[in-house]
Design a protein around this motif. Structure first.
Motif, short mmCIF file in Angstrom:
data_model
loop_
_atom_site.label_atom_id
_atom_site.label_comp_id
_atom_site.label_asym_id
_atom_site.label_seq_id
_atom_site.Cartn_x
_atom_site.Cartn_y
_atom_site.Cartn_z
N ASN A 323 8.36 -3.70 -6.88
CA ASN A 323 7.17 -3.96 -7.71
C ASN A 323 7.58 -4.27 -9.14
O ASN A 323 7.00 -5.16 -9.78
CB ASN A 323 6.24 -2.73 -7.70
CG ASN A 323 5.38 -2.68 -6.45
OD1 ASN A 323 5.30 -3.65 -5.71
ND2 ASN A 323 4.76 -1.55 -6.22
N ASP A 357 9.36 -0.32 -16.23
CA ASP A 357 9.73 -1.73 -16.46
C ASP A 357 8.93 -2.24 -17.65
O ASP A 357 7.84 -1.75 -17.93
CB ASP A 357 9.46 -2.56 -15.20
CG ASP A 357 8.00 -2.72 -14.90
OD1 ASP A 357 7.31 -3.47 -15.60
OD2 ASP A 357 7.51 -2.06 -13.94
N SER A 376 -3.85 -5.73 -3.78
CA SER A 376 -2.70 -6.48 -4.28
C SER A 376 -3.19 -7.59 -5.19
O SER A 376 -4.23 -8.20 -4.95
CB SER A 376 -1.92 -7.09 -3.12
OG SER A 376 -0.84 -7.83 -3.62
N THR A 377 -2.42 -7.83 -6.27
CA THR A 377 -2.77 -8.95 -7.14
C THR A 377 -1.82 -10.11 -6.87
O THR A 377 -1.83 -11.10 -7.57
CB THR A 377 -2.66 -8.53 -8.62
OG1 THR A 377 -1.37 -7.96 -8.81
CG2 THR A 377 -3.72 -7.54 -9.01
N LYS A 378 -0.97 -9.93 -5.83
CA LYS A 378 0.03 -10.96 -5.55
C LYS A 378 -0.48 -11.96 -4.51
O LYS A 378 -1.45 -11.67 -3.80
CB LYS A 378 1.32 -10.30 -5.05
CG LYS A 378 1.91 -9.39 -6.10
CD LYS A 378 3.02 -8.53 -5.57
CE LYS A 378 3.33 -7.44 -6.59
NZ LYS A 378 4.26 -6.44 -6.11
N THR A 384 1.41 -7.37 0.52
CA THR A 384 0.40 -6.92 1.48
C THR A 384 -0.51 -5.88 0.83
O THR A 384 -1.56 -5.55 1.36
CB THR A 384 1.06 -6.26 2.70
OG1 THR A 384 1.79 -5.13 2.24
CG2 THR A 384 1.98 -7.20 3.41
N GLY A 385 -0.08 -5.33 -0.30
CA GLY A 385 -0.86 -4.29 -0.96
C GLY A 385 -0.70 -2.94 -0.28
O GLY A 385 -1.54 -2.05 -0.44
N LEU A 386 0.37 -2.80 0.48
CA LEU A 386 0.57 -1.53 1.20
C LEU A 386 1.62 -0.63 0.56
O LEU A 386 1.63 0.58 0.76
CB LEU A 386 0.99 -1.81 2.65
CG LEU A 386 -0.11 -2.35 3.55
CD1 LEU A 386 0.47 -2.78 4.87
CD2 LEU A 386 -1.17 -1.28 3.77
N LEU A 388 2.36 0.75 -2.38
CA LEU A 388 2.05 1.96 -3.13
C LEU A 388 1.24 2.96 -2.32
O LEU A 388 1.42 4.17 -2.44
CB LEU A 388 1.30 1.61 -4.42
CG LEU A 388 2.15 0.99 -5.52
CD1 LEU A 388 1.31 0.66 -6.73
CD2 LEU A 388 3.29 1.93 -5.92
N SER A 412 5.10 -0.68 -17.34
CA SER A 412 4.55 0.16 -16.26
C SER A 412 5.52 1.30 -16.04
O SER A 412 6.74 1.10 -16.11
CB SER A 412 4.43 -0.61 -14.95
OG SER A 412 3.49 -1.64 -15.08
N1 LIG Z 1 5.49 -2.22 -11.85
C1 LIG Z 1 4.31 -2.84 -11.76
N2 LIG Z 1 3.88 -3.64 -12.76
C2 LIG Z 1 2.70 -4.29 -12.67
N3 LIG Z 1 1.85 -4.18 -11.63
C3 LIG Z 1 2.21 -3.39 -10.61
C4 LIG Z 1 3.45 -2.67 -10.61
N4 LIG Z 1 3.52 -1.97 -9.46
C5 LIG Z 1 2.39 -2.24 -8.77
N5 LIG Z 1 1.60 -3.10 -9.45
C6 LIG Z 1 0.27 -3.59 -9.05
O1 LIG Z 1 -0.18 -2.81 -7.97
C7 LIG Z 1 -0.51 -3.65 -6.86
C8 LIG Z 1 -0.28 -2.88 -5.57
O2 LIG Z 1 1.10 -2.64 -5.37
P1 LIG Z 1 1.65 -2.41 -3.91
O3 LIG Z 1 3.09 -2.15 -4.00
O4 LIG Z 1 0.79 -1.40 -3.23
O5 LIG Z 1 1.36 -3.78 -3.19
P2 LIG Z 1 2.07 -5.20 -3.40
O6 LIG Z 1 3.33 -5.05 -4.18
O7 LIG Z 1 1.05 -6.14 -3.94
O8 LIG Z 1 2.38 -5.59 -1.90
P3 LIG Z 1 3.52 -4.93 -0.93
O9 LIG Z 1 4.20 -3.87 -1.70
O10 LIG Z 1 2.75 -4.38 0.22
O11 LIG Z 1 4.37 -6.06 -0.55
C9 LIG Z 1 0.35 -4.88 -7.03
O12 LIG Z 1 -0.19 -6.00 -6.38
C10 LIG Z 1 0.34 -5.04 -8.56
O13 LIG Z 1 -0.84 -5.65 -8.99
#
Ligand SMILES: Nc1ncnc2c1ncn2[C@@H]1O[C@H](COP(=O)(O)OP(=O)(O)OP(=O)(O)O)[C@@H](O)[C@H]1O
Ligand SMILES: [Mg+2]
Length: 437
Positions: A323, A357, A376-378, A384-386, A388, A412
């Motif tokens: 992340n 970071d 997820s904002t990606k 996948t938003g899974l 965290l 963050s």
């Molecule tokens: N270090 C970070 N800096 C900025 N945004 C973050 C950070 N970590 C998490 N996020 C935000 O939290 C959201 C959820 O994170 P999460 O790890 O659950 O899902 P993801 O990274 O989008 O997908 P996945 O981990 O399942 O591939 C991210 O899409 C992002 O928007």
């Protein structure tokens, strides 16, 4: 004359002589204002956020109830299984503060209320408690609302009725929150299953590849070592040394991949937190540095261990690092700092890990949602938003905590706390605050 008096009474609802007409009218207006106020409060109570935590719910009810009933403190109690959880909101003169505890519930209503009052009087001995049951649509009691007051603050009959009426409205609302919690729990479990299946598939592929690579690599390492010995100080020796070192590195990566994919790693054992971070860095550290990021790992002065699954905690570290990498994409001076530290609270000591970071950060409106499954904002192809939500589940299963702090476009910081396996280690360590940097 008689008809005029009658019409006036019907219109105003006031039965009086003309003399007291105005004072009665004022009284009636005051009463209507009071009723309006009560209706407004009941309306507010039905609008408590469905995703609120229980302490937030208790404080929200206390704040509203205080506008229409006289009391000092307030408690919301809920029966969950065979336990009654109480969330006591106390007014400290400036704000509400909530504390909670549990005791065994009773199926007998009067006995349950008595037990509840006894447990509250241990915390607030100088107060009288008045409780009304919270009931669902099938008239089953699933909790209580309790107000705590001083002796002179007893409720009038009218106020008691109002308290009962409010409880029936609050009951519906609280039941909805209960249902929402149930549902979110199910979604979380489902998400964990999906993620575990995904990880299992990756693990299987990784294990296959690692096995395939293991034999040729053993030959590369063995032969390069032999050749190195024969070469002595020849010109080509440094090149051969390079081949050998790279081979060792590949071997380490392969070993990590094998560990990562092994199912028995889910077994709980005593694990050193620093070792888990080293393993995670061994797996993806190279990937991160080639993206142009600088990675710093600051280890706690004492070795901190926790009792748990090495593999699962490694999964959390990898999720956090990936992340952080995504948050730093395209940035010039991208830095990730990993720290391990000792953390103590009033009850126990924890092995702590933080990943910081200096990337894009998280928008304040997103912060409460990032741990929710599928948030997820990606791009769909990227996230996948899974990550965290699964990490949070793992931390909870270890009796630990995971939370995030962030400022948009600044940083963050994710902090993980895992109960220390041996509390005596605390004496050797130096405590560091997870937020200080
Ligand atoms: N270090 C970070 N800096 C900025 N945004 C973050 C950070 N970590 C998490 N996020 C935000 O939290 C959201 C959820 O994170 P999460 O790890 O659950 O899902 P993801 O990274 O989008 O997908 P996945 O981990 O399942 O591939 C991210 O899409 C992002 O928007
Ligand atoms: Mg992620």
């Amino acid at each position: 004359m008689y008809r005029k008096q009658e019409i006036l009474e019907k219109l105003t609802g006031i039965q009086s002589s003309r003399k007291s007409y105005y004072s009665e009218l004022i009284y009636l207006v005051e009463e209507m204002k009071k009723k309006n106020n009560q209706l407004a409060v009941i309306n507010q109570l039905t609008q408590i956020q469905i995703n609120a935590t229980w302490p937030e719910t208790s404080i929200a009810i206390a704040t509203q109830l205080q506008l229409i009933l006289p009391f000092e403190h307030f408690a919301l109690s809920l029966q969950q299984g065979s336990a009654l959880s109480t969330y006591l909101s106390r007014w400290n003169g400036e704000e509400w503060q909530c504390q909670s505890w549990q005791h065994t519930a009773s199926t007998d209503l009067a006995q349950a209320a008595q037990r509840l009052h006894d447990s509250i009087s241990e915390v607030l001995p100088q107060h009288l408690a008045t409780s009304v049951p919270l009931q669902n649509l099938r008239k089953q009691t699933f909790g209580f609302l309790t107000i705590l007051h001083h002796e002179g603050q007893q409720l009038s009959k009218e106020e008691s009725e109002l308290f009962q009426l409010t409880a029936s409205h609050v009951g519906v609302c609280v039941e909805n929150i209960l249902l929402f919690h149930d549902l979110s729990e199910k979604v979380k479990i489902e998400a964990q299953l999906v993620q575990s299946a995904k990880m299992a598939a990756i693990g299987e592929i990784a294990a296959g590849i690692a096995h395939e690579l293991n034999s040729p690599l053993t030959a590369i390492l063995g032969n390069s070592q032999l050749l190195l010995r024969e070469m002595g100080t020849s010109e080509a020796a440094p090149l051969m040394n390079d081949i050998y070192r790279c081979g060792v590195r590949c071997k380490k990566i392969i070993q990590n991949l094998l560990t990562f994919s092994r199912q028995e790693e889910y077994q709980f054992e005593e694990v050193f937190l620093d070792d888990v971070v080293e393993d995670a860095l061994g797996l993806i550290g190279y990937q991160l540095t080639v993206s142009g990021l600088s990675i710093q790992f600051e280890q706690a002065p004492a070795k901190l261990s926790f009792y748990g699954s090495r593999h699962q905690i490694e999964q959390i570290v990898i999720n956090l690092l990936l992340n952080a990498r995504d948050a730093l994409a395209g940035q010039q001076d991208g830095r990730i700092t990993i720290r391990t530290f000792l953390h103590k609270d009033e009850n126990r000591s924890y092995a702590g890990l933080s990943v910081h970071d200096n990337g894009m950060g998280i928008l304040p409106e997103h912060l409460p949602q990032i741990f929710q499954p599928f948030f997820s904002t990606k791009d769909r192809s990227k996230g996948t938003g899974l990550g965290l939500s699964v990490s949070l589940g793992i931390a909870a299963a270890h009796g630990g905590k995971l939370w995030a702090q962030s400022e948009s476009n600044q940083y963050s910081l994710f902090t993980l706390l895992l109960p220390l396996s041996f509390d005596e280690e605390v004496d050797h360590g130096e405590e560091t605050d997870p937020d200080s940097r």
